[in-house]
Motif scaffolding. Structure first.
Motif, PDB file in Angstrom:
ATOM      1  N   UNK A  90     -64.774 -14.286   6.924  1.00  0.00           N
ATOM      2  CA  UNK A  90     -65.245 -12.914   6.896  1.00  0.00           C
ATOM      3  C   UNK A  90     -64.676 -12.232   5.651  1.00  0.00           C
ATOM      4  N   UNK A  91     -65.474 -11.466   5.020  1.00  0.00           N
ATOM      5  CA  UNK A  91     -65.099 -10.771   3.795  1.00  0.00           C
ATOM      6  C   UNK A  91     -64.018  -9.721   4.082  1.00  0.00           C
ATOM      7  N   UNK A  92     -63.093  -9.546   3.155  1.00  0.00           N
ATOM      8  CA  UNK A  92     -62.000  -8.591   3.336  1.00  0.00           C
ATOM      9  C   UNK A  92     -62.518  -7.164   3.425  1.00  0.00           C
ATOM     10  N   UNK A  93     -63.492  -6.810   2.600  1.00  0.00           N
ATOM     11  CA  UNK A  93     -64.048  -5.453   2.648  1.00  0.00           C
ATOM     12  C   UNK A  93     -64.750  -5.197   3.976  1.00  0.00           C
ATOM     13  N   UNK A  94     -65.418  -6.208   4.501  1.00  0.00           N
ATOM     14  CA  UNK A  94     -66.102  -6.057   5.779  1.00  0.00           C
ATOM     15  C   UNK A  94     -65.092  -5.857   6.910  1.00  0.00           C
ATOM     16  N   UNK A  95     -63.971  -6.570   6.845  1.00  0.00           N
ATOM     17  CA  UNK A  95     -62.913  -6.387   7.839  1.00  0.00           C
ATOM     18  C   UNK A  95     -62.354  -4.976   7.784  1.00  0.00           C
ATOM     19  N   UNK A  96     -62.122  -4.488   6.572  1.00  0.00           N
ATOM     20  CA  UNK A  96     -61.586  -3.137   6.431  1.00  0.00           C
ATOM     21  C   UNK A  96     -62.565  -2.095   6.943  1.00  0.00           C
ATOM     22  N   UNK A  97     -63.843  -2.279   6.661  1.00  0.00           N
ATOM     23  CA  UNK A  97     -64.850  -1.344   7.170  1.00  0.00           C
ATOM     24  C   UNK A  97     -64.921  -1.380   8.685  1.00  0.00           C
ATOM     25  N   UNK A  98     -64.814  -2.577   9.263  1.00  0.00           N
ATOM     26  CA  UNK A  98     -64.857  -2.713  10.709  1.00  0.00           C
ATOM     27  C   UNK A  98     -63.664  -2.002  11.354  1.00  0.00           C
ATOM     28  N   UNK A  99     -62.476  -2.207  10.814  1.00  0.00           N
ATOM     29  CA  UNK A  99     -61.281  -1.548  11.348  1.00  0.00           C
ATOM     30  C   UNK A  99     -61.406  -0.030  11.199  1.00  0.00           C
ATOM     31  N   UNK A 100     -61.914   0.433  10.068  1.00  0.00           N
ATOM     32  CA  UNK A 100     -62.125   1.864   9.873  1.00  0.00           C
ATOM     33  C   UNK A 100     -63.114   2.442  10.862  1.00  0.00           C
ATOM     34  N   UNK A 101     -64.193   1.724  11.122  1.00  0.00           N
ATOM     35  CA  UNK A 101     -65.185   2.197  12.092  1.00  0.00           C
ATOM     36  C   UNK A 101     -64.634   2.252  13.497  1.00  0.00           C
ATOM     37  N   UNK A 102     -63.862   1.235  13.878  1.00  0.00           N
ATOM     38  CA  UNK A 102     -63.261   1.227  15.211  1.00  0.00           C
ATOM     39  C   UNK A 102     -62.251   2.357  15.354  1.00  0.00           C
ATOM     40  N   UNK A 103     -61.438   2.568  14.340  1.00  0.00           N
ATOM     41  CA  UNK A 103     -60.458   3.666  14.378  1.00  0.00           C
ATOM     42  C   UNK A 103     -61.153   5.021  14.428  1.00  0.00           C
ATOM     43  N   UNK A 104     -62.232   5.162  13.678  1.00  0.00           N
ATOM     44  CA  UNK A 104     -62.959   6.435  13.717  1.00  0.00           C
ATOM     45  C   UNK A 104     -63.518   6.695  15.105  1.00  0.00           C
ATOM     46  N   UNK A 157     -51.099   1.892  -8.089  1.00  0.00           N
ATOM     47  CA  UNK A 157     -50.444   1.836  -9.405  1.00  0.00           C
ATOM     48  C   UNK A 157     -50.502   3.216 -10.041  1.00  0.00           C
ATOM     49  N   UNK A 158     -49.759   3.409 -11.089  1.00  0.00           N
ATOM     50  CA  UNK A 158     -49.806   4.688 -11.794  1.00  0.00           C
ATOM     51  C   UNK A 158     -51.126   4.901 -12.504  1.00  0.00           C
ATOM     52  N   UNK A 159     -51.827   3.807 -12.797  1.00  0.00           N
ATOM     53  CA  UNK A 159     -53.092   3.929 -13.509  1.00  0.00           C
ATOM     54  C   UNK A 159     -54.277   4.160 -12.570  1.00  0.00           C
ATOM     55  N   UNK A 160     -54.074   4.076 -11.277  1.00  0.00           N
ATOM     56  CA  UNK A 160     -55.173   4.255 -10.324  1.00  0.00           C
ATOM     57  C   UNK A 160     -55.218   5.691  -9.824  1.00  0.00           C
ATOM     58  N   UNK A 211     -59.304   9.732   7.613  1.00  0.00           N
ATOM     59  CA  UNK A 211     -58.796   8.582   6.864  1.00  0.00           C
ATOM     60  C   UNK A 211     -59.524   7.297   7.254  1.00  0.00           C
ATOM     61  N   UNK A 212     -59.922   7.177   8.512  1.00  0.00           N
ATOM     62  CA  UNK A 212     -60.671   5.985   8.894  1.00  0.00           C
ATOM     63  C   UNK A 212     -62.088   6.023   8.318  1.00  0.00           C
ATOM     64  N   UNK A 213     -62.676   7.208   8.193  1.00  0.00           N
ATOM     65  CA  UNK A 213     -63.966   7.306   7.502  1.00  0.00           C
ATOM     66  C   UNK A 213     -63.830   6.969   6.029  1.00  0.00           C
ATOM     67  N   UNK A 214     -62.693   7.333   5.435  1.00  0.00           N
ATOM     68  CA  UNK A 214     -62.444   6.958   4.052  1.00  0.00           C
ATOM     69  C   UNK A 214     -62.365   5.439   3.928  1.00  0.00           C
ATOM     70  N   UNK A 215     -61.782   4.797   4.926  1.00  0.00           N
ATOM     71  CA  UNK A 215     -61.687   3.345   4.916  1.00  0.00           C
ATOM     72  C   UNK A 215     -63.064   2.702   5.030  1.00  0.00           C
ATOM     73  N   UNK A 216     -63.962   3.327   5.768  1.00  0.00           N
ATOM     74  CA  UNK A 216     -65.335   2.813   5.863  1.00  0.00           C
ATOM     75  C   UNK A 216     -66.066   3.016   4.542  1.00  0.00           C
ATOM     76  N   UNK A 217     -65.889   4.173   3.930  1.00  0.00           N
ATOM     77  CA  UNK A 217     -66.618   4.481   2.698  1.00  0.00           C
ATOM     78  C   UNK A 217     -66.051   3.756   1.485  1.00  0.00           C
ATOM     79  N   UNK A 218     -64.733   3.664   1.407  1.00  0.00           N
ATOM     80  CA  UNK A 218     -64.074   3.046   0.257  1.00  0.00           C
ATOM     81  C   UNK A 218     -63.099   1.964   0.722  1.00  0.00           C
ATOM     82  N   UNK A 219     -63.578   0.798   1.124  1.00  0.00           N
ATOM     83  CA  UNK A 219     -62.649  -0.226   1.627  1.00  0.00           C
ATOM     84  C   UNK A 219     -61.741  -0.797   0.550  1.00  0.00           C
ATOM     85  N   UNK A 220     -62.115  -0.668  -0.710  1.00  0.00           N
ATOM     86  CA  UNK A 220     -61.260  -1.203  -1.776  1.00  0.00           C
ATOM     87  C   UNK A 220     -60.013  -0.347  -1.994  1.00  0.00           C
TER      88      UNK A 220
END
Length: 98
Positions: free
Chosen positions: A1-15, A65-68, A49-58
């Motif tokens: 399973x893709x890492x971004x898909x996992x993060x979106x799934x966790x964000x959706x469940x938390x939301x 970092x300081x540059x981000x 914050x969980x909606x942010x995880x769904x929208x921006x899983x990266x």
């Protein structure tokens, strides 16, 4: 399973979990006359914050970092919006009169 898909799934469940908690808190207030103050203030913040995880899983990595600067700015904006929603929700629940 893709890492971004996992993060979106966790964000959706938390939301769904925290949106349900906020709805249940309103149900308790309307039908039983009491509510949980911490949940009324913190529930919308976590939901945002969980909606942010769904929208921006990266953006869900361990440390920025300081540059981000984009990641830090998006997190601050979402945090401020969540804090405002939590405050409004708490104010409305505290001043609710049936």
């Amino acid at each position: 399973m893709n890492t971004k898909l996992k993060r979106r799934f966790v964000g959706g469940v938390c939301f769904l979990l925290f949106a349900g908690c906020v709805a249940f808190n309103w149900y308790l207030l309307v039908h039983d006359g009491y509510f949980y103050p911490k949940l009324s203030g913190l529930g919308p913040i976590v939901a945002m914050f969980s909606l942010m995880l769904v929208a921006f899983p990266s953006l869900a990595r361990s440390r920025p970092n300081g540059s981000e600067k984009r990641r830090i700015i998006v997190t601050l904006i979402v945090g401020v919006i969540g804090l405002a929603l939590g405050g409004i929700n708490f104010y409305l629940m505290d001043n609710y009169r049936p």
